[in-house]
Design an enzyme around this catalytic site. Structure first.
Site, PDB file in Angstrom:
ATOM      1  N   ARG A  10     -11.593   0.131   7.426  1.00  0.00           N
ATOM      2  CA  ARG A  10     -11.398   0.326   5.976  1.00  0.00           C
ATOM      3  C   ARG A  10     -12.480   1.261   5.421  1.00  0.00           C
ATOM      4  O   ARG A  10     -12.196   2.143   4.619  1.00  0.00           O
ATOM      5  CB  ARG A  10     -11.471  -1.001   5.224  1.00  0.00           C
ATOM      6  CG  ARG A  10     -10.516  -2.063   5.700  1.00  0.00           C
ATOM      7  CD  ARG A  10      -9.163  -2.008   5.009  1.00  0.00           C
ATOM      8  NE  ARG A  10      -8.394  -3.190   5.353  1.00  0.00           N
ATOM      9  CZ  ARG A  10      -7.554  -3.290   6.394  1.00  0.00           C
ATOM     10  NH1 ARG A  10      -7.339  -2.243   7.172  1.00  0.00           N
ATOM     11  NH2 ARG A  10      -6.913  -4.419   6.640  1.00  0.00           N
ATOM     12  N   GLU A  50      -2.077 -19.769   8.228  1.00  0.00           N
ATOM     13  CA  GLU A  50      -1.496 -18.426   8.071  1.00  0.00           C
ATOM     14  C   GLU A  50      -0.723 -17.972   9.305  1.00  0.00           C
ATOM     15  O   GLU A  50      -1.309 -17.395  10.227  1.00  0.00           O
ATOM     16  CB  GLU A  50      -2.599 -17.394   7.751  1.00  0.00           C
ATOM     17  CG  GLU A  50      -2.042 -15.981   7.565  1.00  0.00           C
ATOM     18  CD  GLU A  50      -3.091 -14.924   7.230  1.00  0.00           C
ATOM     19  OE1 GLU A  50      -4.303 -15.236   7.258  1.00  0.00           O
ATOM     20  OE2 GLU A  50      -2.694 -13.787   6.953  1.00  0.00           O
ATOM     21  N   LYS A  78      -0.204 -19.798   4.025  1.00  0.00           N
ATOM     22  CA  LYS A  78      -0.351 -18.366   3.723  1.00  0.00           C
ATOM     23  C   LYS A  78       0.619 -17.593   4.595  1.00  0.00           C
ATOM     24  O   LYS A  78       0.304 -17.240   5.734  1.00  0.00           O
ATOM     25  CB  LYS A  78      -1.799 -17.918   3.979  1.00  0.00           C
ATOM     26  CG  LYS A  78      -2.016 -16.416   3.815  1.00  0.00           C
ATOM     27  CD  LYS A  78      -3.476 -16.055   3.648  1.00  0.00           C
ATOM     28  CE  LYS A  78      -3.655 -14.548   3.628  1.00  0.00           C
ATOM     29  NZ  LYS A  78      -4.998 -14.142   3.193  1.00  0.00           N
ATOM     30  N   SER A  84      -0.531  -9.885   1.772  1.00  0.00           N
ATOM     31  CA  SER A  84       0.183  -8.666   1.358  1.00  0.00           C
ATOM     32  C   SER A  84       0.674  -7.868   2.561  1.00  0.00           C
ATOM     33  O   SER A  84       1.680  -7.154   2.452  1.00  0.00           O
ATOM     34  CB  SER A  84      -0.657  -7.813   0.412  1.00  0.00           C
ATOM     35  OG  SER A  84      -1.867  -7.388   0.974  1.00  0.00           O
ATOM     36  N   GLY A  85      -0.011  -7.940   3.681  1.00  0.00           N
ATOM     37  CA  GLY A  85       0.527  -7.439   4.948  1.00  0.00           C
ATOM     38  C   GLY A  85       0.820  -5.955   5.060  1.00  0.00           C
ATOM     39  O   GLY A  85       1.594  -5.553   5.924  1.00  0.00           O
ATOM     40  N   GLY A  86       0.271  -5.140   4.176  1.00  0.00           N
ATOM     41  CA  GLY A  86       0.526  -3.706   4.250  1.00  0.00           C
ATOM     42  C   GLY A  86       1.459  -3.204   3.154  1.00  0.00           C
ATOM     43  O   GLY A  86       1.750  -2.015   3.066  1.00  0.00           O
TER      44      GLY A  86
HETATM   45  P1  13P Z   1      -3.572  -8.551   3.567  1.00  0.00           P
HETATM   46  O1  13P Z   1      -3.209  -9.052   2.186  1.00  0.00           O
HETATM   47  O2  13P Z   1      -4.227  -7.215   3.556  1.00  0.00           O
HETATM   48  O3  13P Z   1      -2.434  -8.688   4.532  1.00  0.00           O
HETATM   49  O4  13P Z   1      -4.710  -9.514   4.089  1.00  0.00           O
HETATM   50  C1  13P Z   1      -4.596 -10.855   3.897  1.00  0.00           C
HETATM   51  C2  13P Z   1      -5.209 -11.562   5.022  1.00  0.00           C
HETATM   52  O5  13P Z   1      -6.103 -12.351   4.838  1.00  0.00           O
HETATM   53  C3  13P Z   1      -4.699 -11.292   6.376  1.00  0.00           C
HETATM   54  O6  13P Z   1      -5.197 -12.243   7.251  1.00  0.00           O
END
Ligand code: 13P
Length: 344
Positions: A33, A177, A219, A261-263
């Site tokens: 990042r 998650e 999550k 959010s996953g991208g």
């Molecule tokens: P993103 O919202 O960027 O997918 O990250 C959330 C997260 O904690 C992934 O493990």
């Protein structure tokens, strides 16, 4: 384990109008990042970046918790206040990522299994002493021609449940998650099928391992088209498919669903959450059984990261960008987000 205490922390994390900031990127991920804004990743640049995020004035109106990484939970702001104390001072609950990453699964090409159970009981005691009220463990499920296999889903679900049970023993709320990746060529229908199978298996394992569902959060990914799929489902379709899938397989005892959010772009992630909250429960006139909230990493941070660029003089601009996304997602918690808010 004090069940009431776990329940009250889980409920506080999904309080109306608020959600979670995921800032728990591993050193490898945060290095990527920072590279995207031409900043070299060192312990100090990572600290500077996280301090910029955590000291954003007023963000606590929309942020209930922040997920930290092992390095970050041990760091302090420039005045020497440890990050967990800085957050607690604003009424934000500090959390901690405790898995040690998704590794290639032996014998299952293209699939992974998340590690980190060995020694976890002792690590949780230490994190709790450092102020962590909740934890996160991420499993990765890839979609491909003949994957995911049931063996991969089962191995990851089992590890998630073992992690969750250990967290609750230590008085820490587990965020569970299971991320079905959205990077493939698959359709939204295939995403729904895989997400549904994954969540079914995850809840089977959680119940087997005697996890107190009222004292955890889920999550998940949203049910969405793969990024390389030629047909991209619209906002309403994503909201409907996600709710349909979850109403079938996520027990009502779970207090909250905090999406990753996953991208997705920052705006799309807000639009999707807003559409779900605006819809309510399509099966009856009542609300949904769980709070529908966010635990976004990239979708909260990306605009702030680009504005910051590693320069102290850009901190106010970057913090405004984070505050703005937090506020938009806070409105989406009520289904009250509008396109006009983006111009504000
Ligand atoms: P993103 O919202 O960027 O997918 O990250 C959330 C997260 O904690 C992934 O493990």
């Amino acid at each position: 384990m004090n069940k009431r205490e776990l329940e009250s922390v889980a409920q506080a994390l999904v309080k109306s109008g608020k959600g979670i900031l995921a800032a728990d990127e591993s050193t490898g991920t945060i290095t990527k990042r920072l590279a995207s804004i031409d900043v070299i990743s060192t312990e100090e640049t990572r600290r500077n970046y996280r301090e910029m995020l955590f000291s954003t004035d007023g963000a606590e109106a929309f942020i209930s918790g922040v997920i930290l990484y092992d390095e970050t939970i041990r760091q302090a702001d420039r005045d020497g206040t440890p990050f967990p104390d800085l957050l607690k001072g604003k009424g934000i609950i500090p959390g901690i990522k405790v898995d040690t990453g998704a590794k290639e699964m032996a014998g299952f090409p293209g699939e992974s299994v998340t590690e980190g159970l060995d020694g976890l009981r002792d690590r949780l005691v230490e994190y709790r002493e450092m102020g962590a009220g909740f934890a996160k463990w991420r499993a990765v499920i890839n979609i491909g021609a003949s994957i995911p296999t049931s063996a991969c889903i089962k191995a990851n679900a089992h590890a998630l449940a073992r992690y969750a049970a250990l967290c609750q023993e230590a008085g820490i709320v587990p965020i569970v998650e299971p991320e079905v990746m959205m990077t493939g060529t698959n359709t939204i229908e295939r995403c729904e099928e895989v997400t549904s199978l994954t969540l079914q298996r995850v809840f089977e394992e959680l119940l087997d391992q005697r996890v107190h569902l009222e004292g955890m959060l889920l999550k998940p990914n949203m049910v969405i088209s793969g990024q390389k799929c030629s047909r991209q489902a619209g906002v309403q379709e994503v909201a409907e498919a996600t709710l349909r899938c979850f109403l079938r397989v996520v027990p009502a005892a779970v207090p909250g669903v905090v999406f990753l959010s996953g991208g997705q772009s920052a705006v799309k992630a807000t639009q999707h959450l807003n559409a779900m909250n605006a819809m309510g429960n399509p099966m009856n006139s009542m609300g949904n059984p769980w709070e529908l909230s966010f635990s976004y990493g990239r979708a909260l941070q990306a605009p702030a990261l680009s504005a910051w660029r590693g320069e102290a003089e850009n901190v106010p601009l970057a913090q405004r960008a984070l505050y703005h996304r937090a506020r938009c997602n806070g409105a989406a918690r009520y289904g009250r987000y509008t396109a006009e808010m983006e111009g504000a």
